[in-house]
Each structure stands twice: as structure tokens, then as C-alpha cells.
Design an enzyme around this catalytic site. Structure first.
Site, PDB file in Angstrom:
ATOM      1  N   LYS A  74       0.842  -1.208   0.000  1.00 24.81           N
ATOM      2  CA  LYS A  74       0.000   0.000   0.000  1.00 24.81           C
ATOM      3  C   LYS A  74       0.876   1.256   0.000  1.00 24.81           C
ATOM      4  CE  LYS A  74      -1.555   1.604   4.127  1.00 24.81           C
ATOM      5  NZ  LYS A  74      -1.296   2.999   4.467  1.00 24.81           N
ATOM      6  N   ASN A  75       1.895   1.252   0.871  1.00 28.11           N
ATOM      7  CA  ASN A  75       2.666   2.485   1.032  1.00 28.11           C
ATOM      8  C   ASN A  75       3.633   2.742  -0.119  1.00 28.11           C
ATOM      9  OD1 ASN A  75       1.236   2.986   3.301  1.00 28.11           O
ATOM     10  ND2 ASN A  75       2.854   2.414   4.744  1.00 28.11           N
ATOM     11  N   CYS A 108      -5.050   7.612   9.656  1.00 31.43           N
ATOM     12  CA  CYS A 108      -5.170   7.061  11.005  1.00 31.43           C
ATOM     13  C   CYS A 108      -4.822   8.109  12.056  1.00 31.43           C
ATOM     14  CB  CYS A 108      -4.213   5.874  11.166  1.00 31.43           C
ATOM     15  SG  CYS A 108      -4.742   4.408  10.289  1.00 31.43           S
ATOM     16  N   ARG A 140      -0.379  14.762  13.148  1.00 30.48           N
ATOM     17  CA  ARG A 140       0.338  14.420  11.905  1.00 30.48           C
ATOM     18  C   ARG A 140       0.373  15.679  11.037  1.00 30.48           C
ATOM     19  NH1 ARG A 140      -1.412   8.560   9.716  1.00 30.48           N
ATOM     20  NH2 ARG A 140       0.561   8.738   8.619  1.00 30.48           N
ATOM     21  N   ASP A 173       5.009   0.715  12.036  1.00 35.78           N
ATOM     22  CA  ASP A 173       3.806   0.033  11.544  1.00 35.78           C
ATOM     23  C   ASP A 173       3.706  -1.406  12.054  1.00 35.78           C
ATOM     24  OD1 ASP A 173       3.127   2.294  10.188  1.00 35.78           O
ATOM     25  OD2 ASP A 173       3.834   1.597   8.242  1.00 35.78           O
ATOM     26  N   ARG A 225      -8.406  -0.359   4.774  1.00 33.25           N
ATOM     27  CA  ARG A 225      -7.525   0.640   4.155  1.00 33.25           C
ATOM     28  C   ARG A 225      -6.191   0.017   3.743  1.00 33.25           C
ATOM     29  NH1 ARG A 225      -5.851   4.402   7.714  1.00 33.25           N
ATOM     30  NH2 ARG A 225      -4.578   4.900   5.929  1.00 33.25           N
TER      31      ARG A 225
HETATM   32  N1  EPU Z   1       5.933  14.751  10.521  1.00 32.64           N
HETATM   33  C1  EPU Z   1       5.922  16.080  10.864  1.00 32.64           C
HETATM   34  N2  EPU Z   1       5.700  17.003   9.872  1.00 32.64           N
HETATM   35  C2  EPU Z   1       5.480  16.646   8.579  1.00 32.64           C
HETATM   36  C3  EPU Z   1       5.502  15.277   8.239  1.00 32.64           C
HETATM   37  C4  EPU Z   1       5.740  14.340   9.244  1.00 32.64           C
HETATM   38  O1  EPU Z   1       6.100  16.436  12.028  1.00 32.64           O
HETATM   39  O2  EPU Z   1       5.290  17.540   7.737  1.00 32.64           O
HETATM   40  C5  EPU Z   1       6.180  13.748  11.578  1.00 32.64           C
HETATM   41  C6  EPU Z   1       4.995  12.794  11.774  1.00 32.64           C
HETATM   42  O3  EPU Z   1       3.981  13.383  12.563  1.00 32.64           O
HETATM   43  C7  EPU Z   1       5.649  11.613  12.433  1.00 32.64           C
HETATM   44  C8  EPU Z   1       7.044  11.599  11.784  1.00 32.64           C
HETATM   45  O4  EPU Z   1       7.223  12.881  11.184  1.00 32.64           O
HETATM   46  O5  EPU Z   1       5.785  11.823  13.808  1.00 32.64           O
HETATM   47  C9  EPU Z   1       7.247  10.556  10.716  1.00 32.64           C
HETATM   48  O6  EPU Z   1       6.171  10.601   9.798  1.00 32.64           O
HETATM   49  P1  EPU Z   1       6.350  10.277   8.235  1.00 32.64           P
HETATM   50  O7  EPU Z   1       6.180  11.557   7.493  1.00 32.64           O
HETATM   51  O8  EPU Z   1       7.584   9.490   8.030  1.00 32.64           O
HETATM   52  O9  EPU Z   1       5.079   9.367   8.009  1.00 32.64           O
HETATM   53  P2  EPU Z   1       4.094   9.392   6.789  1.00 32.64           P
HETATM   54  O10 EPU Z   1       4.836   9.618   5.527  1.00 32.64           O
HETATM   55  O11 EPU Z   1       2.918  10.237   7.097  1.00 32.64           O
HETATM   56  C10 EPU Z   1       4.385   6.839   6.259  1.00 32.64           C
HETATM   57  C11 EPU Z   1       3.462   5.660   6.157  1.00 32.64           C
HETATM   58  C12 EPU Z   1       2.957   5.291   7.547  1.00 32.64           C
HETATM   59  C13 EPU Z   1       4.161   4.976   8.423  1.00 32.64           C
HETATM   60  C14 EPU Z   1       5.130   6.158   8.447  1.00 32.64           C
HETATM   61  C15 EPU Z   1       6.407   5.891   9.211  1.00 32.64           C
HETATM   62  C16 EPU Z   1       2.522   5.949   3.980  1.00 32.64           C
HETATM   63  C17 EPU Z   1       1.332   6.212   3.152  1.00 32.64           C
HETATM   64  N3  EPU Z   1       2.353   5.987   5.308  1.00 32.64           N
HETATM   65  O12 EPU Z   1       3.594   7.887   6.808  1.00 32.64           O
HETATM   66  O13 EPU Z   1       2.166   4.131   7.387  1.00 32.64           O
HETATM   67  O14 EPU Z   1       3.732   4.703   9.730  1.00 32.64           O
HETATM   68  O15 EPU Z   1       5.498   6.516   7.084  1.00 32.64           O
HETATM   69  O16 EPU Z   1       7.079   4.823   8.686  1.00 32.64           O
HETATM   70  O17 EPU Z   1       3.582   5.655   3.457  1.00 32.64           O
HETATM   71  C18 EPU Z   1       0.435   2.634   7.861  1.00 32.64           C
HETATM   72  O18 EPU Z   1       0.689   2.062   6.794  1.00 32.64           O
HETATM   73  O19 EPU Z   1      -0.344   2.147   8.736  1.00 32.64           O
HETATM   74  C19 EPU Z   1       1.052   3.922   8.159  1.00 32.64           C
HETATM   75  C20 EPU Z   1       0.583   4.751   9.094  1.00 32.64           C
END
Ligand code: EPU
Length: 432
Positions: free
Chosen positions: A24-25, A118, A123, A307, A399
Site C-alpha cells: 500500500k505504502n 489514522c 500528523r 507500523d 484501508r
Molecule cells: N511529521 C511532521 N511534519 C510533517 C511530516 C511528518 O512532524 O510535515 C512527523 C509525523 O507526525 C511523524 C514523523 O514525522 O511523527 C514521521 O512521519 P512520516 O512523514 O515518516 O510518516 P508518513 O509519511 O505520514 C508513512 C506511512 C505510515 C508509516 C510512516 C512511518 C505511507 C502512506 N504511510 O507515513 O504508514 O507509519 O510513514 O514509517 O507511506 C500505515 O501504513 O499504517 C502507516 C501509518
């Protein structure tokens, strides 16, 4: 009103072989990246999930023609230049933010609102916006809308305060459409990022270092759509391995990539499972007692993934002894523990640390999925528990997991997806 629930009767060791779904990711950013290409992109092994349907809706609204046939998704840019994503589509999932980079890369303007997804604590999207500003994008917020415009997008040196997966992907996609070179440091190294860069490079982009901390993107190349197979889903793979471990089973995953899963496999071995890998196959057998794992800390890749934290906690609830988990990525990712405690787990949370005191056995209960991986963790626990577990709020699980019930069923799990009347259950006082 009727809703659906999963009904799992635990205590049957899972046995057999399954093929791992596409990630998915990875599929979601790849679908967004297709916006940058002329001609047609054909993505293979795309999992059939509600988040994928949401991404496909967004692409169609932006003027692409996105069609799906089974696990093959075709995306063709029609030349239309719509650059606004409606609020309802933004809220459908967190990954809607993945469209920011490619829309800006292609059209140099974009209007979005805050993404959904989620509830794992705050976030924010501050780092996404800061990175786009570095590339010459001006950003105005008005009445909940975030309007982004740029005369032209320029390559830049960008250093991330923390290695965010989504920001790394957005910078890569915007930089492909920018003039000049972008050097991204402290980039996330998750395998999904290398998958995105491989696809874009196959379309004609010039990206080096993806999967490492420094990524260099030379923008301005003309991209042409291609055929590409999405990488295997390492978190879905971990889910089935954890369910086998919790149930005392023995399973084989095919179509996996064990190299992407080293930290996960290492923890499963530490928990008393026998794990073996051969090419793209992973075997897991858990015939003895589960062992506690003294300390697991979630970290960016190649560390133990956030995750998989809920999934492993569902296994360790019945290990003989104390396991400690520290969640460093998200602020609020222990909501599933309340449901596991309803099933008899002995867990304590203090800030970002969870302490699991193993109990001999969990028992079935009626629980509600709290988020995607939290809901999956309840299923993992249920396969090892005595009696029947009912899991509601399945939209969270849908999802991220393709044919969730059917897959477990093919491993011999006693699971069925059935309808129930919400008002009846309210009377019974169900909830996590
Ligand atoms: N963060 C910020 N500001 C931003 C962006 C991120 O503070 O502008 C913080 C987040 O709040 C978090 C940390 O940075 O504390 C890391 O977040 P990241 O941006 O790496 O996460 P993401 O890109 O939103 C993806 C996956 C998540 C997975 C995380 C971490 C996708 C679609 N989602 O999320 O997957 O947990 O990386 O590996 O790729 C899941 O599949 O269940 C899921 C939540």
C-alpha cells in the site's frame, strides 16, 4: 443500520502458504507519481484497498483516466490541468498529501486541505510545505485551503529535520518536475522510497541515492509512463507472520522481500519463532513457547518499523515474561492495547513506552479497530486467543489489507466476515 465485523475463533495454529500483496505504502505514491508522466503507466500488483480506490478518485478528478482491472491499474494523463483536490478526497486518507509534490512538479500550482488518515497523534504537514517553499513555492492558507503557487519550481538543497517518508517522496516527485538539481539530505531510507525512484527512473527521471540518506534529483527530464510492479508489502507480510506466531502455527510467505524485513524477522526470532528465508520466500514456525523481547524501539528504516509495533505487541502479550516497547515515531500509537487488555493482556503505557507482562493465554472479546495496524493487531491476538473475538470498525483494516479474512481462511484460520446490527451491539456494550 447494519455494519460488518470479523469473527475469529482462536486457538487453531495457522498453516499453509500465501502470496504477499503489493505494498500500500508504495502503490499510493506510485499512483501519484504517474501524474508526472506523459502516456500511460501500468502498475501491476496494486493491492485492492479502499486507500487505492481513494487515490484513483483523486487522479480522475485531476484529469487523469485511472482504471483498474484486478491488481492492474492504468493511469493516463489526459492533458487536463485541474490542480485542486477537494476536501472530502483529502480527508479520505493521509496519502492524499502525496499528490502535492507531483501536482506542483507538473503544474506549478496546487490547492489542497489537511489530509486525513489514522489517528496516531498529531500528523502535521509542516515539513512538506517547508520543503516545497525551498523549491520556490509560495503558500497561502485561506479558509482551510492551502494554496500553493510557483512561477517555476527550482532545484534546491533541502535538509529534513527528521527522515519523514512522505516528505522524502514529495520532494523527489516535485524535484523531478523542477529545473536544476535538488539535493535532499537526512532523507528517509524506507524501501518504498527506492521503489518510487526506480519507477520514476524507468520513466526517464534522473534520481540517485534513493534508499540512502542523501538523494540527488536532476529535474526537468521528460517522463513517459511505463509498466511497473509494486514491491511486496513488508507490513502485511509481518501481519501474517505475527498471526502465525501468536497461533503457534507454521506458514510460508511467497513473493516477499526478506531483505526489507530484517529488523522484523530478527524480533520474531527473539520471540522464539524459527524463521527461514529462501529467495522471495519466508518460513515461520512457532512450536515452542513465546519468549519476551526485553526492548523493542521503533525507528526509521532500517530500524524496527512503527507500523509493526502493534502487531508484535499482540504476539508478546502471551510471551512468558516482560517485554518493553518504545514508540519513537508517532505520539499516540498504543490505542490497540485497550482492546488487547479487554482480551486479557496485561499492558501498561507510560508516555511512549509500553510494558507488556505476558499472560498464559488471551481470551476472545468484542473489540473495535482503532486504526489500520491496531485493528490488524487485534486479529493477530484473536488467532492466538481462546474463544471468539468480534472485531468491528473494519473500514480501518480495509484501508491496508487485501482480502484479509480470505487470506487467513486459506491458512486454516476460523474467520468469517459477517453483518451485524449496530443497535444490537450497542445494547451489549461493545467497544475497545
Ligand atoms: N511529521 C511532521 N511534519 C510533517 C511530516 C511528518 O512532524 O510535515 C512527523 C509525523 O507526525 C511523524 C514523523 O514525522 O511523527 C514521521 O512521519 P512520516 O512523514 O515518516 O510518516 P508518513 O509519511 O505520514 C508513512 C506511512 C505510515 C508509516 C510512516 C512511518 C505511507 C502512506 N504511510 O507515513 O504508514 O507509519 O510513514 O514509517 O507511506 C500505515 O501504513 O499504517 C502507516 C501509518
Amino acid at each position: 443500520m447494519t455494519e460488518e465485523m470479523l469473527q475469529i475463533t482462536g486457538g487453531i495454529p495457522l498453516q499453509g502458504e500465501i502470496t504477499v500483496q503489493g505494498a500500500k505504502n508504495s502503490a499510493l505514491p506510485l499512483m501519484a507519481a504517474a501524474l508526472l508522466c506523459e502516456g500511460e503507466t501500468v502498475l501491476k500488483r496494486v493491492p485492492q484497498l479502499s486507500d487505492v480506490y481513494a487515490a484513483s478518485r483523486i487522479l480522475n478528478r485531476l484529469g487523469c483516466r485511472c482504471t483498474a482491472e484486478g491488481s492492474t491499474v492504468s493511469i493516463r494523463h489526459s492533458g487536463a490541468e485541474n490542480c485542486e483536490i477537494p476536501d472530502a478526497d483529502m480527508r479520505a486518507m493521509r496519502s492524499s498529501i502525496m499528490f502535492l509534490g507531483p501536482i506542483l512538479g507538473r503544474m506549478h500550482r496546487c490547492t489542497i486541505t489537511m489530509p486525513g488518515g489514522c489517528e496516531l497523534g498529531p500528523r502535521p504537514i509542516d515539513m512538506h510545505l517547508a520543503a516545497m517553499r525551498r523549491m520556490g513555492v509560495q503558500i497561502f492558507e485561506d479558509g482551510g485551503k492551502i494554496r500553493c503557487t510557483a512561477e517555476k519550481l527550482s532545484g534546491a538543497r533541502i535538509h529534513l529535520p527528521l527522515p519523514s517518508v512522505g516528505v522524502t517522496e514529495n520532494v523527489i516527485m516535485a524535484a523531478v518536475g523542477a529545473e536544476g538539481e535538488t539535493v535532499l539530505t537526512n532523507a528517509a531510507r524506507e524501501p518504498e522510497i527506492a521503489d518510487l525512484a526506480n519507477y520514476l527512473n524507468q520513466c526517464g527521471a534522473d534520481i540517485s541515492g534513493a534508499g540512502e540518506s542523501t538523494v540527488v534529483i536532476r529535474g526537468g527530464k521528460k517522463l513517459t509512463g511505463t509498466e511497473y510492479a509494486v514491491m511486496p508489502d513488508r507490513i502485511a507480510a509481518m501481519t501474517y507472520l505475527c498471526a502465525a506466531a501468536a497461533s503457534g502455527g507454521s506458514i510460508c510467505l511467497s513473493g516477499a522481500n526478506p531483505r526489507d524485513m530484517e529488523s522484523c524477522l530478527h524480533v520474531l526470532e527473539a520471540a522464539g519463532c524459527t524463521v527461514g528465508c529462501c529467495g522471495s520466500r519466508i518460513f515461520l514456525d512457532r512450536s515452542g513457547a513465546l519468549k519476551p523481547v526485553p526492548y523493542i524501539c521503533t525507528m526509521p528504516y532500517p530500524g524496527f518499523p512503527t507500523d509493526a509495533q502493534a502487531l508484535i505487541s499482540a504476539v508478546l502479550c502471551t510471551a512468558k515474561g516482560t517485554s518493553v516497547i518504545e514508540e519513537t515515531i508517532f505520539e499516540s500509537r498504543y490505542k490497540h492495547l485497550a482492546a488487547l487488555m479487554r482480551m486479557g493482556a496485561n499492558a501498561r503505557v507510560s508516555g511512549r513506552t509500553a510494558v507488556l507482562q505476558g499472560v498464559p493465554r488471551l481470551h476472545g472479546a468484542s473489540v473495535e479497530a482503532t486504526d489500520l495496524r491496531g485493528g490488524a493487531a487485534m486479529a493477530v491476538a484473536a488467532f492466538g486467543a481462546e474463544g471468539v473475538t468480534d472485531i468491528t470498525a473494519l473500514h480501518h483494516i480495509d484501508r491496508g489489507y487485501e482480502h484479509f479474512a480470505e487470506t487467513f481462511h486459506s491458512l486454516g484460520g476460523a474467520v468469517r466476515r459477517c453483518r451485524f446490527s449496530a443497535s444490537e451491539r450497542e445494547k451489549q456494550g461493545v467497544g475497545a
